[in-house]
Design an enzyme around this catalytic site. Structure first.
Site, short mmCIF file in Angstrom:
data_model
loop_
_atom_site.label_atom_id
_atom_site.label_comp_id
_atom_site.label_asym_id
_atom_site.label_seq_id
_atom_site.Cartn_x
_atom_site.Cartn_y
_atom_site.Cartn_z
N HIS A 157 36.30 39.68 45.29
CA HIS A 157 36.71 40.22 44.00
C HIS A 157 35.62 39.96 42.96
O HIS A 157 35.17 38.83 42.79
CB HIS A 157 38.03 39.57 43.56
N HIS A 201 32.07 42.23 33.22
CA HIS A 201 33.47 41.89 33.43
C HIS A 201 34.23 42.09 32.13
O HIS A 201 34.07 41.31 31.20
CB HIS A 201 33.62 40.46 33.92
#
Length: 459
Positions: A157, A201
């Protein structure tokens, strides 16, 4: 602006730690006040899903009928072959039964500027007898004759986000180490900034891991050096931009030499090729985009949700329900004929100053990535297998190297695949113990705020 961002980030960190200390063994928190907005780690507006009422036939695909009888070239031996400096992972292969030479033939592709490139890799064989295969495909000879859709792969991930001391990191080890250790899906989100795709992110101010092209260049180098491995790359189109923004990084990095183009979209389970077929045709990178993919225009950039479905993303529930979330409103019969991914990265959802973000639940990593026990990876895979009569194709995890022992998530995958796993092969630097790695993360947990405040003072 950077001053405000630092203060907000410090506040987020403090809230994360106060929440993590409030979690009980059942996975619920003593705090009952819900977050004010979702911490989803993917685009939540402007998204659409493909119409599956009709099948798109893609003509620019490999004709496996022209390939030799692969079942005889890759036999079904279940034995595993340990890699070494002269082993198959380094480009050479020998067989004690008969000498088998894997010969490379060129695959020609066209780049954006019209020039062509070629790549040499294993795509045919020369042998005086029909050998028993000892060449491991994705680490196991028995995988060679198994379809890509019939293997459980461990997925990292947010693979690129490894920056120490940053709240938005999800992994500890770099992408080359991830692949060496056995990660076979690389997942991340990308953002368009001034015409360039960056790996960020949630926000590029929070964590910017560089350009997509640089990251894919590293992945491509690894693929060239590991000709018997097949990987998947799942890109999150966080800004919901046109898919053409993703083509230049793939082409310029050289990854275009390895992309897999499917014959149809969607792809039923039985339509996927075996690993041997993908290796022989040098189509060893399954590249997917979660939103806005257009396989009519870009056949090799697969529409993720035409090919597979997912359980709830960025989960905060330790029960990890194996219920579908994306795509929505899909019939069970259809889901049973598609690959699927179990999202097993436990998160804390925090919200402060109007910013919401999901962050890895550090203190429970040993349990979340464990082989068994409540909320473990093994527990979740067993639940999914019971519910869907087959194991998940991808198990998405944070900090894959941490568990109840080094690389325990790979043991979970091996159990699901019915193969063995060498626990001594993981993870990263040789000699690093799980206790030492866990201690590093635990210490980092308490130093993050200090790091942010130091950067604030420097500003």
């Amino acid at each position: 602006m950077r001053l405000i961002s630092s203060l907000v980030l410090a506040g987020l960190l403090l809230q994360v730690y106060s929440q993590s200390d409030a979690v009980t063994s059942s996975g619920t928190t003593e705090t009952t006040e819900p977050a004010t907005s979702t911490g989803a780690d993917y685009a939540t507006s402007g998204t659409t899903y493909a119409d599956e009422s009709a099948t798109l036939t893609i003509t620019a695909t490999t004709d496996y009928a022209t390939v030799a009888d692969l079942s005889s070239l890759f036999a079904t031996s279940n034995s595993t072959s340990a890699s070494s400096s002269t082993g198959p992972n380094n480009g050479t292969t020998t067989s004690s039964a008969t000498e088998t030479v894997l010969v490379g033939t060129s695959k020609t592709t066209t780049t954006l500027n019209g020039t062509t490139t070629t790549n040499q890799t294993a795509s045919s064989t020369s042998s005086s007898a029909q050998p028993t295969n000892t060449v491991p495909c994705n680490g196991h000879p028995s995988f060679c004759n198994r379809k890509f859709s019939n293997i459980t792969h461990i997925a990292a991930h947010n693979s690129p986000f490894i920056r120490p001391g940053n709240l938005a990191s999800n992994q500890m080890l770099d992408v080359e180490t991830q692949l060496n250790d056995g990660i076979r899906m690389l997942q991340f989100q990308a953002h368009l900034q001034n015409g360039t795709m960056y790996l960020c992110h949630t926000s590029c101010e929070l964590l910017n891991a560089g350009t997509l092209q640089d990251y894919l260049t590293t992945v491509t180098k690894w693929l060239r050096n590991h000709p018997y491995d097949v990987i998947a790359i799942l890109m999150g189109n966080y800004d919901v931009v046109a898919p053409q923004n993703f083509t230049a990084p793939v082409v310029n990095s050289g990854l275009i030499d390895f992309v897999y183009t499917p014959p149809t979209s969607p792809m039923p389970l039985d339509s996927w090729p075996t690993l041997a077929e993908m290796i022989f045709k040098n189509e060893r990178a399954v590249v997917m985009l979660d939103y806005q993919a257009n396989q009519t225009a870009i056949p090799w950039l697969l529409d993720e949700f035409s090919q597979m479905w997912e359980t709830p993303f960025s989960p905060t529930d330790r029960n990890f329900p194996c219920t579908p979330q994306r795509p929505p409103n899909q019939g069970r019969n259809t889901r049973q004929d598609r690959m699927y991914m179990t999202n097993h990265n436990l998160n804390l959802e925090v919200d402060i100053a109007g910013i919401s973000i999901d962050v890895p639940f550090f203190t429970l990593l040993n349990e979340t990535n464990a082989v068994n026990g409540f909320g473990s990876a093994g527990w979740a895979v067993d639940n999914c297998t019971t519910m869907w009569n087959r194991a998940p194709n991808f198990l998405l995890v944070d900090y894959y190297n941490i568990g109840n022992f080094n690389g325990s998530v790979f043991q979970v995958a091996a159990d699901a695949n019915g193969v063995s796993y060498n626990r001594a092969s993981c993870c990263g630097t040789a000699g690093t113990t799980n206790a030492a790695v866990t201690a590093t993360v635990d210490v980092r947990r308490y130093l993050l705020v200090a790091g942010v405040l130091c950067s604030f003072l420097i500003l």
